[in-house]
Design a protein around this motif. Structure first.
Motif, mmCIF file in Angstrom:
data_model
loop_
_atom_site.group_PDB
_atom_site.id
_atom_site.type_symbol
_atom_site.label_atom_id
_atom_site.label_comp_id
_atom_site.label_asym_id
_atom_site.label_seq_id
_atom_site.Cartn_x
_atom_site.Cartn_y
_atom_site.Cartn_z
ATOM 1 N N VAL A 27 41.811 37.835 -26.810
ATOM 2 C CA VAL A 27 42.672 37.691 -27.979
ATOM 3 C C VAL A 27 43.291 36.299 -28.044
ATOM 4 O O VAL A 27 43.407 35.702 -29.124
ATOM 5 C CB VAL A 27 43.774 38.777 -27.957
ATOM 6 C CG1 VAL A 27 44.855 38.475 -28.990
ATOM 7 C CG2 VAL A 27 43.181 40.141 -28.230
ATOM 8 N N LEU A 28 43.673 35.752 -26.890
ATOM 9 C CA LEU A 28 44.358 34.459 -26.847
ATOM 10 C C LEU A 28 43.416 33.271 -26.713
ATOM 11 O O LEU A 28 43.836 32.134 -26.918
ATOM 12 C CB LEU A 28 45.358 34.441 -25.684
ATOM 13 C CG LEU A 28 46.489 35.463 -25.754
ATOM 14 C CD1 LEU A 28 47.338 35.388 -24.494
ATOM 15 C CD2 LEU A 28 47.348 35.227 -26.991
ATOM 16 N N SER A 29 42.169 33.511 -26.364
ATOM 17 C CA SER A 29 41.251 32.403 -26.082
ATOM 18 C C SER A 29 40.714 31.725 -27.335
ATOM 19 O O SER A 29 40.252 30.583 -27.279
ATOM 20 C CB SER A 29 40.072 32.912 -25.250
ATOM 21 O OG SER A 29 39.287 33.834 -25.998
ATOM 22 N N GLY A 30 40.747 32.413 -28.467
ATOM 23 C CA GLY A 30 40.189 31.855 -29.694
ATOM 24 C C GLY A 30 38.686 32.003 -29.801
ATOM 25 O O GLY A 30 38.058 31.423 -30.694
ATOM 26 N N ALA A 31 38.087 32.782 -28.906
ATOM 27 C CA ALA A 31 36.629 32.938 -28.900
ATOM 28 C C ALA A 31 36.120 33.638 -30.155
ATOM 29 O O ALA A 31 34.984 33.405 -30.575
ATOM 30 C CB ALA A 31 36.201 33.726 -27.660
#
Length: 213
Positions: A27-31
């Motif tokens: 969710v936080l990685s921006g993948a």
């Protein structure tokens, strides 16, 4: 002996905690920021929404062409919904045991690299794409006693230099990518390396100050 057994029990985490950690990192990685379909909900920016955007002009709640105190106030005001949403999201994943799993997973990496505990792993990942979210997490870690004042200083030194390097390089530096002789990947790696060097310079300074004291 009892303390050792107690600490071992505390470090044991279930499969649910590991799944929660993996989901939070995604969710936080921006993948999945540019993903199509339902899977795009696995990105924090997409979950925060696009309220205030107008067509293809790029205008938003902050406006365009503004300067001075009003522009700064609206820029800060625009962060409030995302930060509030993240604080709630953080509480959910904390109850699921994501922080305990993060401590075990990132401890072998962050302790030698920066001298900070593994519980900073989620903030470490989120700092690549957003400075505000990582700042909130760092504050939470310090106020809960998970990191010391020196560890917070080192971690902030890492985050502040080249803040949100992946997100800002892709968005703000997009016009330069076409004319840059170096690919985007090596540019980001160089920034991360410089961030690590700067944080360890602060780490050495703090260590020397402790010795003198």
């Amino acid at each position: 002996m009892q303390q050792a057994q107690t600490s071992t029990q505390k470090e044991k985490v279930g499969i649910g905690a590991w799944i929660a950690l993996i989901v939070l990192i995604l969710v936080l990685s921006g993948a999945f920021r540019t993903a199509d379909g339902p899977i795009k909900v696995l990105d924090f920016t997409n979950l925060s929404g696009t309220f205030g955007q107008i067509g293809d002009t790029g205008a938003n709640l902050i406006g365009s062409g503004g300067t001075g105190a009003k522009d700064g106030f609206m820029a800060g005001f625009n962060l409030i919904p995302a930060v509030m949403f993240f604080c709630g999201l953080l509480g959910v994943f904390e109850q699921l045991g994501a922080f305990k799993a993060s401590d075990i997973l990132f401890r072998p990496l962050l302790r030698p690299l920066l001298g900070i505990p593994g519980k900073c792993g989620i903030a470490f990942i989120s700092s690549f794409t957003g400075s505000d979210v990582a700042a909130v997490m760092t504050r939470e870690l310090y106020e809960s006693g998970d990191i010391t004042d020196d560890e917070r200083t080192i971690f902030v030194a890492y985050q502040y230099a080249g803040s949100a390097c992946i997100n800002n390089t892709i968005t703000g530096g997009a016009p330069l990518v076409a004319i840059c002789p170096v690919a985007l990947g090596p540019c980001i790696l160089i920034m991360v390396l410089c961030k690590l060097i700067g944080a360890n310079v602060v780490r050495i300074i703090l260590r020397l100050r402790r010795k003198k004291a």
